[in-house]
Design a protein around this motif. Structure first.
Motif, mmCIF file in Angstrom:
data_model
loop_
_atom_site.group_PDB
_atom_site.id
_atom_site.type_symbol
_atom_site.label_atom_id
_atom_site.label_comp_id
_atom_site.label_asym_id
_atom_site.label_seq_id
_atom_site.Cartn_x
_atom_site.Cartn_y
_atom_site.Cartn_z
ATOM 1 N N TYR A 230 0.862 -1.174 0.000
ATOM 2 C CA TYR A 230 0.000 0.000 0.000
ATOM 3 C C TYR A 230 0.903 1.229 0.000
ATOM 4 O O TYR A 230 1.997 1.220 0.581
ATOM 5 C CB TYR A 230 -0.874 0.062 1.249
ATOM 6 N N SER A 231 0.445 2.277 -0.624
ATOM 7 C CA SER A 231 1.093 3.573 -0.464
ATOM 8 C C SER A 231 0.337 4.345 0.618
ATOM 9 O O SER A 231 -0.745 3.949 1.050
ATOM 10 C CB SER A 231 1.090 4.351 -1.781
ATOM 11 N N SER A 232 0.913 5.432 1.052
ATOM 12 C CA SER A 232 0.261 6.246 2.069
ATOM 13 C C SER A 232 0.568 7.711 1.824
ATOM 14 O O SER A 232 1.554 8.057 1.178
ATOM 15 C CB SER A 232 0.722 5.847 3.482
ATOM 16 N N VAL A 233 -0.298 8.565 2.317
ATOM 17 C CA VAL A 233 -0.052 10.011 2.294
ATOM 18 C C VAL A 233 -0.339 10.546 3.687
ATOM 19 O O VAL A 233 -1.145 9.984 4.438
ATOM 20 C CB VAL A 233 -0.924 10.743 1.252
ATOM 21 N N LEU A 234 0.310 11.644 4.024
ATOM 22 C CA LEU A 234 0.140 12.244 5.344
ATOM 23 C C LEU A 234 -0.752 13.476 5.322
ATOM 24 O O LEU A 234 -1.237 13.907 6.367
ATOM 25 C CB LEU A 234 1.507 12.621 5.927
ATOM 26 N N ALA A 235 -0.937 14.053 4.136
ATOM 27 C CA ALA A 235 -1.713 15.284 4.023
ATOM 28 C C ALA A 235 -2.485 15.273 2.707
ATOM 29 O O ALA A 235 -2.032 14.685 1.718
ATOM 30 C CB ALA A 235 -0.790 16.504 4.092
ATOM 31 N N LEU B 118 -3.441 9.059 5.870
ATOM 32 C CA LEU B 118 -3.170 9.090 7.308
ATOM 33 C C LEU B 118 -3.471 10.482 7.889
ATOM 34 O O LEU B 118 -2.648 11.083 8.562
ATOM 35 C CB LEU B 118 -1.718 8.698 7.579
ATOM 36 N N PHE B 119 -4.665 10.970 7.602
ATOM 37 C CA PHE B 119 -5.104 12.245 8.158
ATOM 38 C C PHE B 119 -6.568 12.143 8.549
ATOM 39 O O PHE B 119 -7.235 11.133 8.284
ATOM 40 C CB PHE B 119 -4.874 13.401 7.170
ATOM 41 N N SER B 120 -7.065 13.182 9.189
ATOM 42 C CA SER B 120 -8.448 13.185 9.640
ATOM 43 C C SER B 120 -9.403 13.507 8.496
ATOM 44 O O SER B 120 -9.089 14.304 7.610
ATOM 45 C CB SER B 120 -8.628 14.221 10.748
ATOM 46 N N ARG B 121 -10.574 12.931 8.547
ATOM 47 C CA ARG B 121 -11.610 13.247 7.564
ATOM 48 C C ARG B 121 -11.998 14.720 7.638
ATOM 49 O O ARG B 121 -12.532 15.276 6.678
ATOM 50 C CB ARG B 121 -12.826 12.349 7.785
ATOM 51 N N PHE B 122 -11.717 15.372 8.763
ATOM 52 C CA PHE B 122 -12.012 16.794 8.862
ATOM 53 C C PHE B 122 -11.077 17.620 7.974
ATOM 54 O O PHE B 122 -11.414 18.750 7.612
ATOM 55 C CB PHE B 122 -11.899 17.272 10.317
ATOM 56 N N MET B 123 -9.916 17.072 7.644
ATOM 57 C CA MET B 123 -8.982 17.797 6.780
ATOM 58 C C MET B 123 -9.387 17.708 5.313
ATOM 59 O O MET B 123 -9.118 18.619 4.528
ATOM 60 C CB MET B 123 -7.567 17.257 6.960
ATOM 61 N N ARG C 72 -8.304 4.882 1.649
ATOM 62 C CA ARG C 72 -9.004 4.785 2.935
ATOM 63 C C ARG C 72 -8.460 5.843 3.885
ATOM 64 O O ARG C 72 -7.258 5.892 4.156
ATOM 65 C CB ARG C 72 -8.788 3.397 3.539
ATOM 66 N N ILE C 73 -9.346 6.726 4.375
ATOM 67 C CA ILE C 73 -8.960 7.714 5.379
ATOM 68 C C ILE C 73 -8.969 7.035 6.737
ATOM 69 O O ILE C 73 -9.996 6.510 7.172
ATOM 70 C CB ILE C 73 -9.912 8.926 5.370
ATOM 71 N N THR C 74 -7.834 7.054 7.418
ATOM 72 C CA THR C 74 -7.705 6.307 8.674
ATOM 73 C C THR C 74 -7.836 7.181 9.917
ATOM 74 O O THR C 74 -8.114 6.681 10.998
ATOM 75 C CB THR C 74 -6.334 5.618 8.741
ATOM 76 N N GLY C 75 -7.625 8.489 9.770
ATOM 77 C CA GLY C 75 -7.381 9.325 10.940
ATOM 78 C C GLY C 75 -5.881 9.451 11.141
ATOM 79 O O GLY C 75 -5.084 8.759 10.488
#
Length: 429
Positions: free
Chosen positions: A135-140, A218-223, A235-238
């Motif tokens: 899997y890849s991931s992003v922080l923002a 790897l960020f909040s759904r609020f962002m 997939r947004i994890t928080g």
């Protein structure tokens, strides 16, 4: 019973890039799996102190107390049009791409799964060549470069603001221009792909960073909310929070200070921008004095130390765990790094953000849209302007209520565990 899996998490950058993967690694370990953190050797002791297996991957970073670190960070944070981004890609990330590939290939040997970071450029190559599940991931959110949720760039923001008003086609056109502008920077990666017998591949900073099998946001759904042009299977994890620096607790002196009076304003520049602070702390001190506010200055580097004793009601310390300090703040003033922004959101306090470069302007704008903070340009960060901004945050009830509302939701998210569960599910498909 699920068989324990060996899972390689690879990352690169500052503490803001390291800490989320330590958090995910610890969650994976708690769930019975064997995580391996593969990153720059400078973080070996920190990762091992957290109890995780470590594997060094080039390019390495100089220790933070090395003058070369401050010089490199200053160049990475350069906001001249494209300068900081070009230096990061060409002179840092691609400085030893073959070494990165060799080290990460060794790290995944015998592993069951890999998770890549947005700028671990060797990650997709290793996955494609070895066939390891990943899997890849992003922080923002900025890493998605969405036409429908346009990013706020470090420079020429007016161009994107105009495109945003015109619509997704205009924004998409600008993103394509940036891809073409940056294509010459990544020639070493294209060359290595040819040597490895791989096809041309997509642009590694844009769609080429994402795994076709799954992307962890790897960020909040609020962002940010999912967009139709995000990669499939996102997939947004928080936010995965990890809040330790070599296990250092809050100092008794700082604890006594926090206990002794009203909530202070906390001024910080995270773990990178702090090395190119400029006049940030001097102007911050002048603003706090004028407001008559208690203040905590997290100076991070000896060069930011104040030459004279601070007035009563103010304290300067090198470092303190954000989880111990920020919830006790009246306002947090910071640079907008994804790690600091996440910690400030979780603390449920208003924010004043002075972004430097990269994802920081976009993170700042998203906090502003939430009604949980205000944004001030670095060139405008002077005491008189800072005073006005802080007065708005300290007296405006909407900022406090919005910060509380958003922060409570962020605290309820368990980003590390959600990411770990998603990874485990990926190993089983």
């Amino acid at each position: 019973m699920t068989t324990s899996k060996r899972i390689v998490l690879t990352t690169f950058g500052s503490y803001g890039d390291l800490h989320p993967y330590i958090a995910v690694g610890l969650a994976l370990e708690e769930l019975g799996h064997h995580p391996v953190l593969a990153t720059s050797d400078v973080y070996r002791e920190k990762v091992q102190a957290a109890g995780l297996e470590f594997h060094a991957v080039r390019p390495d970073l100089p220790p933070l107390d090395d003058p070369k670190a401050a010089e490199m960070i200053a160049r990475v944070m350069d906001t001249s049009p494209g300068a900081g981004v070009e230096f990061l890609i060409r002179d840092v990330l691609l400085s030893d791409l073959r070494g990165s590939y060799e080290d990460l290939s060794a790290a995944v040997a015998g592993a069951d799964f890999m998770v890549s970071h947005p700028i671990t450029l060797a990650g997709p190559l290793v996955a494609e060549k070895t066939g390891i599940k990943w899997y890849s991931s992003v922080l923002a959110p900025v890493s998605f470069f969405s036409r429908y949720d346009p990013p706020v760039p470090p420079t020429a923001q007016w161009v994107f603001n105009l495109a945003r008003k015109v619509g997704p086609l205009a924004t998409g056109f600008l993103i394509e221009l940036i891809k073409r502008r940056t294509a010459p920077w990544i020639k070493p990666l294209a060359q290595l792909r040819r040597e490895l017998g791989l096809g041309p591949g997509a642009h590694p900073i844009f769609e080429g960073q994402h795994s076709p099998y799954g992307v962890l946001a790897l960020f909040s759904r609020f962002m940010a909310e999912p967009q139709t042009d995000w990669p499939p299977h996102t997939r947004i994890t928080g936010i995965p929070f990890y809040d330790k620096k070599d296990g250092a607790p809050i100092t008794p002196e700082l604890k006594d200070f926090l206990d002794a009076g009203p909530a202070p304003i906390v001024f910080t520049l995270g773990s990178s921008a702090v090395f190119t602070a400029g006049e940030f702390y001097r102007e911050s001190l002048a603003a706090a004095c004028a407001l008559g506010s208690r203040a905590v200055f997290l100076i991070g580097d000896a060069r930011n130390a104040f030459p004279e004793a601070l007035p009563e009601g103010m304290i300067a310390v090198d470092y303190a765990p954000y989880g111990d300090v920020l919830p006790r703040a009246a306002v947090v003033v910071h640079q907008g790094g994804v790690g600091t922004t996440g910690q400030a959101l979780r603390a449920e306090v208003p924010q004043l953000i002075m972004p430097f470069n990269h994802d920081q302007p976009d993170n700042a704008e998203r906090v502003r849209k939430l009604g949980a903070g205000r944004v001030i340009a670095r060139k405008h960060y002077h005491a008189a302007r800072v005073i006005r901004e802080l007065e708005e945050l300290l007296t405006g009830t909407d900022y406090a209520s919005n910060a509380h509302r958003v922060g409570a939701a962020v605290r309820a998210e368990n980003g590390a565990v959600e990411a770990a569960k998603a990874i485990i599910a990926g190993t089983e498909t």
